[in-house]
Design a protein around this motif. Structure first.
Motif, PDB file in Angstrom:
ATOM      1  N   LEU A  16      -6.575  50.308 -35.058  1.00 17.37           N
ATOM      2  CA  LEU A  16      -7.427  49.332 -34.582  1.00 17.37           C
ATOM      3  C   LEU A  16      -8.351  48.872 -35.536  1.00 17.37           C
ATOM      4  O   LEU A  16      -8.847  49.640 -36.239  1.00 17.37           O
ATOM      5  CB  LEU A  16      -8.156  49.806 -33.278  1.00 17.37           C
ATOM      6  N   ASP A 198     -12.412  54.063 -32.279  1.00 13.62           N
ATOM      7  CA  ASP A 198     -11.728  53.166 -31.064  1.00 13.62           C
ATOM      8  C   ASP A 198     -12.652  52.773 -30.446  1.00 13.62           C
ATOM      9  O   ASP A 198     -12.296  51.570 -29.897  1.00 13.62           O
ATOM     10  CB  ASP A 198     -10.610  53.945 -30.475  1.00 13.62           C
ATOM     11  N   ASP A 221     -10.901  47.195 -30.078  1.00 12.15           N
ATOM     12  CA  ASP A 221     -10.016  46.334 -29.913  1.00 12.15           C
ATOM     13  C   ASP A 221     -10.291  45.592 -28.465  1.00 12.15           C
ATOM     14  O   ASP A 221     -10.168  46.480 -27.559  1.00 12.15           O
ATOM     15  CB  ASP A 221      -8.462  46.628 -29.997  1.00 12.15           C
TER      16      ASP A 221
END
Length: 281
Positions: A16, A198, A221
């Motif tokens: 990501l 993340d 993301d």
């Protein structure tokens, strides 16, 4: 030596994009009161006590050859990645803290291992010190060099281990932290923590579950959708779980709880590893 933490619910590998910015709360910003720094018996293992001791121990600035080696290894790491056509790693305060805390502990007690004698690994330390970060993968490099070692030679010692060298060029890692500590004999203990960040909790988690905690996240993301959260033990025993609700302040049958965020992207579900909490304080 490699320490790599894959997402427990991962169905396929996915790298990501890193979050914009590098800020994360430092130990001084947290609720836990500082405790006198005494590394003769290592850090406490409970979350709030660990953070309190770390606050004191990390408050001293690096000086002299320690600071020089630290700065040079950071620069050489970026050069090494650039030569391998890799993106730069973003620094993160909590990763620096976790790396330095482990380096200080090893230097004070004269051992060399990814895991402390009390059983805490790199991920455990990061989950104590980072009150917002959600991680999908983590790795670490360790080396020890004699007193007076040139910073370039120290970096060469670090990457002389093939696994360490491979860690530095893993596509999955987006962030990094570094810690250097000097032992009484002048030798330098060097710890590098590399991670895939993340996402982040929208609100910092407290070090102890003394009040209800809201558990919602923003992801690196933006296609990710939070499907729930879990509070687990280190052995993945579920203590509590929910969808959009928070963790209520109540007695739970464990000393430490680990926040896990479940996030969906298409048909794939990821378990992202968040902060640790002291329970039943």
């Amino acid at each position: 030596m490699l320490q790599f933490y894959d997402k427990p619910l991962i169905l396929s590998a996915l790298a990501l994009a890193a979050l914009g910015g590098t800020a994360s709360a430092t130990t001084a910003d947290r609720e836990t009161e500082p405790i006198a720094c005494d590394l003769s018996d290592g850090f406490a293992t409970t979350v709030d006590a660990y953070v309190g001791e770390a606050t004191s121990c990390l408050s001293a600035a690096e000086t002299g050859d320690v600071a020089a080696v630290d700065a040079r290894i950071r620069a050489l790491t970026e050069r090494h990645r650039a030569r391998n056509a890799m993106a730069s790693l973003e620094e993160r305060v909590a990763l620096n803290e976790a790396a330095r805390a482990h380096a200080m502990d090893m230097a004070a007690r004269g051992y060399a291992a990814h895991m402390s004698p009390e059983g805490l690994n790199h991920l455990d330390r990061v989950r104590r010190l980072d009150r917002t970060g959600l991680y999908g993968a983590m790795g670490a490099n360790i080396t020890i060099v004699p007193a007076g070692t040139d910073p370039v030679d120290a970096f060469n010692a670090l990457i002389s281990d093939p696994v360490n060298a491979e860690n530095l060029t893993r596509n999955v890692f987006t962030h990094a932290g570094l810690g250097v500590a000097k032992a009484e004999d002048g030798s330098l203990y060097i710890v590098q923590v590399l991670a895939q960040l993340d996402g982040e909790l929208n609100e910092p988690a407290p070090t102890a579950l003394a009040r209800s905690v809201r558990v919602s996240a923003a992801f690196a993301d933006t296609r990710f959708e939070q499907t729930g959260w879990r509070l687990e033990t280190g052995d993945q025993v579920r203590l509590a779980s929910g969808g959009t609700s928070g963790i209520s302040a109540r007695r739970l049958p464990a000393e430490t709880g680990l926040i896990e965020i479940d996030a969906r992207l298409g048909t794939e579900v990821y378990a992202l590893q968040g902060p640790a909490l002291s329970l039943n304080q």
